[in-house]
Design a protein around this motif. Sequence first.
Motif, short mmCIF file in Angstrom:
data_model
loop_
_atom_site.label_atom_id
_atom_site.label_comp_id
_atom_site.label_asym_id
_atom_site.label_seq_id
_atom_site.Cartn_x
_atom_site.Cartn_y
_atom_site.Cartn_z
N PHE A 134 -3.26 3.98 0.24
CA PHE A 134 -2.60 3.39 1.41
C PHE A 134 -3.65 2.78 2.35
O PHE A 134 -3.57 1.60 2.70
N GLY A 135 -4.63 3.57 2.74
CA GLY A 135 -5.65 3.06 3.64
C GLY A 135 -6.58 2.07 2.98
O GLY A 135 -6.94 1.05 3.56
N ILE A 136 -6.98 2.36 1.74
CA ILE A 136 -7.98 1.53 1.08
C ILE A 136 -7.45 0.13 0.77
O ILE A 136 -8.21 -0.83 0.66
N VAL A 137 -6.11 0.00 0.66
CA VAL A 137 -5.50 -1.31 0.44
C VAL A 137 -5.09 -1.94 1.76
O VAL A 137 -5.42 -3.09 2.05
N LEU B 136 -7.96 -1.53 -6.47
CA LEU B 136 -9.38 -1.55 -6.16
C LEU B 136 -9.91 -2.98 -6.09
O LEU B 136 -10.73 -3.31 -5.23
N ALA B 137 -9.45 -3.83 -7.00
CA ALA B 137 -9.90 -5.22 -7.00
C ALA B 137 -9.48 -5.94 -5.73
O ALA B 137 -10.28 -6.64 -5.08
N LEU B 138 -8.22 -5.77 -5.34
CA LEU B 138 -7.71 -6.39 -4.12
C LEU B 138 -8.47 -5.87 -2.90
O LEU B 138 -8.87 -6.65 -2.01
N SER B 139 -8.70 -4.57 -2.86
CA SER B 139 -9.41 -3.96 -1.74
C SER B 139 -10.85 -4.45 -1.66
O SER B 139 -11.38 -4.69 -0.57
N ALA B 140 -11.49 -4.60 -2.81
CA ALA B 140 -12.89 -5.05 -2.85
C ALA B 140 -13.01 -6.46 -2.30
O ALA B 140 -13.95 -6.77 -1.56
N SER C 57 0.82 -1.22 0.00
CA SER C 57 0.00 0.00 0.00
C SER C 57 0.85 1.26 0.00
O SER C 57 0.46 2.27 -0.60
N SER C 58 2.00 1.25 0.65
CA SER C 58 2.86 2.44 0.65
C SER C 58 3.43 2.70 -0.74
O SER C 58 3.57 3.86 -1.16
N GLY C 59 3.76 1.64 -1.47
CA GLY C 59 4.25 1.80 -2.83
C GLY C 59 3.17 2.37 -3.74
O GLY C 59 3.42 3.28 -4.54
N ILE C 60 1.95 1.86 -3.62
CA ILE C 60 0.84 2.35 -4.43
C ILE C 60 0.51 3.79 -4.08
O ILE C 60 0.21 4.61 -4.95
N GLN C 61 0.58 4.14 -2.78
CA GLN C 61 0.32 5.51 -2.35
C GLN C 61 1.29 6.48 -2.99
O GLN C 61 0.92 7.56 -3.46
N ARG C 62 2.56 6.11 -3.05
CA ARG C 62 3.57 6.98 -3.66
C ARG C 62 3.30 7.18 -5.15
O ARG C 62 3.45 8.28 -5.67
#
Length: 249
Positions: A36-39, A232-236, A25-30
Amino acid sequence: MTDLFARLDISFAVWSACFGAVLLSSGIQRLSGQAFGIVAAPLIALVAPQFLPAGLLLLGITVGLTSIAVDFSALTRAEIIPGFFGRALGAVIAAMVAASITNVNLIAGLTGVAVLIGILLSLSGLRVAIKSTTLVTAGIAAGLMGTITAVGAPPMALLYQHEPAKRARAMQNAFFFWGMCSSVLALAWQGLITAKHLIFAGSLLPAIALGLAVSMPLAHRMERHTLRPYALALSAIAATTLIARLMLA
């Protein structure tokens, strides 16, 4: 390390799952200015809901500070004040609500709901004008969601989803950093941050460093691409699992 797991009252497997969630999540946030939170929140909620939201919010401060420094020149300062005001107000209100919630499984379920709401907002395609009123409104919504569930990015992401990638990333990271700080302060005011939260966050700081280090060389390449569909798919999947688990409990 064994002493660490004993103090946190979790296994190595659980800690490793949290490490992986924070790294990803930190990599995606950057790269995107969001996620970060959603993942991380639904993934951590599946294995260690007792550390939400405080543990993840503490980690978010480091992620936000590091990410905003990279794109500082792309910030639009006139938009920061109303957004910051709304985010802080939402955090204060949410902290008072969070003080009355003692069931960690309920927090996990709420995290799942917040993630699904965020995904729907992200996929809605709505174009909302960026002005003082919408910045304050989005800030309040982000403060409420972020302080209770550690998922506060979607309202601001909705505002900036049609902006150029660098500007959107910079603004969202700025609101993200301020949001983490205001939520942590609000939770501390209500006595909802413990030594375990601090130890948990401290033990996962290397995951943030690794996630940001891996993402840095990818940032330029990702200007015209996005990890959004995969995040989004992973988070869902994680959010749906959380809600189902709460309903079946």
